[in-house]
Design a protein around this motif. Structure first.
Motif, PDB file in Angstrom:
ATOM      1  N   VAL A  24       0.846  -1.187   0.000  1.00  0.00           N
ATOM      2  CA  VAL A  24       0.000   0.000   0.000  1.00  0.00           C
ATOM      3  C   VAL A  24       0.883   1.240   0.000  1.00  0.00           C
ATOM      4  O   VAL A  24       1.705   1.430   0.907  1.00  0.00           O
ATOM      5  N   ASP A  25       0.732   2.083  -1.045  1.00  0.00           N
ATOM      6  CA  ASP A  25       1.513   3.311  -1.184  1.00  0.00           C
ATOM      7  C   ASP A  25       0.568   4.504  -1.071  1.00  0.00           C
ATOM      8  O   ASP A  25      -0.310   4.700  -1.916  1.00  0.00           O
ATOM      9  N   ALA A  82       1.463  -5.912   3.822  1.00  0.00           N
ATOM     10  CA  ALA A  82       0.782  -6.865   4.693  1.00  0.00           C
ATOM     11  C   ALA A  82       0.554  -8.152   3.922  1.00  0.00           C
ATOM     12  O   ALA A  82       0.419  -8.148   2.688  1.00  0.00           O
ATOM     13  N   SER A  83       0.497  -9.266   4.643  1.00  0.00           N
ATOM     14  CA  SER A  83       0.248 -10.551   4.004  1.00  0.00           C
ATOM     15  C   SER A  83      -0.538 -11.446   4.946  1.00  0.00           C
ATOM     16  O   SER A  83      -0.561 -11.231   6.151  1.00  0.00           O
ATOM     17  N   GLU A  84      -1.175 -12.453   4.356  1.00  0.00           N
ATOM     18  CA  GLU A  84      -1.989 -13.360   5.165  1.00  0.00           C
ATOM     19  C   GLU A  84      -2.247 -14.641   4.389  1.00  0.00           C
ATOM     20  O   GLU A  84      -2.474 -14.604   3.180  1.00  0.00           O
ATOM     21  N   PHE A  94      -9.222  -8.612   0.983  1.00  0.00           N
ATOM     22  CA  PHE A  94      -8.200  -8.405   2.009  1.00  0.00           C
ATOM     23  C   PHE A  94      -7.848  -6.917   2.077  1.00  0.00           C
ATOM     24  O   PHE A  94      -7.750  -6.231   1.065  1.00  0.00           O
ATOM     25  N   GLY A  95      -7.651  -6.409   3.276  1.00  0.00           N
ATOM     26  CA  GLY A  95      -7.230  -5.027   3.436  1.00  0.00           C
ATOM     27  C   GLY A  95      -8.389  -4.044   3.438  1.00  0.00           C
ATOM     28  O   GLY A  95      -9.566  -4.418   3.406  1.00  0.00           O
ATOM     29  N   GLN A 129      -0.921  -2.641  -4.682  1.00  0.00           N
ATOM     30  CA  GLN A 129      -0.532  -3.796  -5.496  1.00  0.00           C
ATOM     31  C   GLN A 129      -0.773  -5.064  -4.675  1.00  0.00           C
ATOM     32  O   GLN A 129      -0.298  -5.154  -3.531  1.00  0.00           O
ATOM     33  N   THR A 130      -1.490  -6.001  -5.272  1.00  0.00           N
ATOM     34  CA  THR A 130      -1.881  -7.208  -4.535  1.00  0.00           C
ATOM     35  C   THR A 130      -1.559  -8.459  -5.349  1.00  0.00           C
ATOM     36  O   THR A 130      -1.948  -8.570  -6.516  1.00  0.00           O
TER      37      THR A 130
END
Length: 405
Positions: free
Chosen positions: A63-64, A73-75, A239-240, A395-396
């Protein structure tokens, strides 16, 4: 909490009844129908078949922010874990009951009963979806891991619905009345939301090589005493956070709204395209109105020669038939896809985050067998707010192992 317990108990009861039914089927020498990912048991005119799905995901997100701290972040998680049953009673009645168990909670998904007085007409009552080509196509068969910003904005998930549908080999029209989701909280003194909808589709070309789909739908709804309607989108993942969001203030939340959508898709051999557009006119809780728009378009290609399976009578896509599954010594199927999404919430004046959203998603899927697939999606999303300081780029990368029966 009591409702969650009741839902879990009802789901467990369904599974236990299925287990008992299986034993009874064996002792009474009941016949089973064709294998469709799971056995089907029959007692006279009554049939029952287990159904379910498990999606295991890994998500990594960067995240920018224009102003503020950038972060990653990750999961890894169970995106979906469902169990249920479906079946028929005689030639005219059918039913589905399926629950989802994720993060220690349980909720009903499809929970419905349907009566078909003839081969072209059906009356359905229960908790289910009713709008949009991508929305009505099961997540087991969608080209991408998530349906994207378009589905978020139109908010056409499963709700209690009474629908009547009629059609033919290549067309249908359906309409009915919406209420709340069956999973909403305990009943209160107020009135739940109400809505009216209609959807029609037509497939003017249906051949072995070529299919063309055209569709249109409309919905009008009033929240009554329920929570105000929200207009917001995620970054092509659940997510997020949501960064393009009209919010819950009187400037961005809706008392009621009217939505219109258009659908189009085409399949030619192992290549396909699909797109939808929708506009929503919202009456705001603070007075006045605002309009939101969204659309997407994507292209898909099977280098291994498969074709997306279109159901012309239903106006939606179904399970891909694998030409050379690994169970028969083949390599399975491979699908490559690209999608562009856009949403515009700029008419919600005074809400800094109610801006414009756009994203490009690349997808690759391997189908070793018709009931298993492995997916990878990469999305580059831009959230351009009405106040530049609230701009966010996301970006994901997502990957999924999927099994259903």
């Amino acid at each position: 909490m009591r409702q969650q317990t009741l839902l879990a108990g009802a789901s467990i009861a369904a599974v236990l009844s299925l287990t008992a039914g299986s034993a009874l089927a064996q002792t009474s020498q009941s016949t089973s129908g064709p294998w469709k990912g799971a056995p089907e048991y029959r007692w006279g005119d009554f049939t029952i078949k287990p159904r379910g799905r498990v999606f295991v995901d890994y998500v990594d997100q960067d995240v920018d922010r224009a102003v503020g701290i950038d972060f990653s972040a990750s999961e890894d998680r169970f995106r979906t874990a469902r169990i249920g049953v479906q079946g028929t009673w005689g030639e005219r009645w059918s039913y589905v009951a399926e629950a989802n168990f994720v993060d220690g909670e349980s909720n009903w998904e499809d929970l419905l009963i349907e009566y078909a007085p003839n081969d072209n007409t059906a009356i359905t009552l229960g908790n289910f979806k009713s709008l949009s080509l991508e929305n009505l196509t099961s997540s087991r068969y969608t080209t991408f891991m998530e349906r994207g910003a378009f589905a978020d904005l139109i908010d056409a998930g499963r709700v209690m619905t009474l629908a009547v549908r009629t059609g033919g080999d290549n067309w249908s029209i359906a309409g009915g009345v919406h209420g709340d989701s069956v999973n909403d909280g305990a009943p209160g003194d107020g009135e739940e939301q109400r809505g009216l909808f209609v959807r029609a589709h037509f497939a003017p070309v249906v051949t072995d090589d070529t299919k063309i789909h055209l569709g249109v739908w409309a919905r009008d709804r009033d929240r009554r005493d329920d929570t105000a309607f929200r207009y917001r989108v995620r970054n092509n993942t659940n997510f997020g956070a949501r960064y393009t969001d009209a919010g819950s203030s009187p400037l961005g939340a809706g008392d009621g709204d009217t939505a219109i959508g258009l659908e189009a898709a085409g399949v030619w051999r192992n290549f396909s395209v699909q797109g939808e557009w929708a506009t929503i006119d919202a009456d705001l809780t603070g007075g006045g109105s605002a309009q939101a728009n969204a659309y997407y378009v994507f292209a898909s290609f099977f280098p291994t020669g498969e074709q997306r399976k279109y159901k012309p009578a239903d106006g939606k896509f179904d399970r891909v038939s694998i030409r050379n599954p690994v169970t028969q010594g083949g390599i399975g199927a491979v699908e490559l896809a690209v999608r562009y999404d856009a949403a515009d919430l700029t008419e919600f004046a005074g809400v800094a985050t109610a801006g414009e959203y756009s994203a490009v998603t690349l997808g690759a899927t391997w189908y070793p067998w018709s009931h298993i697939r492995f997916m990878a999606n990469y999305t580059d999303a831009k959230n351009e707010a009405q106040v530049a300081a609230s701009d966010v780029d996301v970006q994901t990368l997502q990957v999924r192992a999927q099994f259903d029966f």
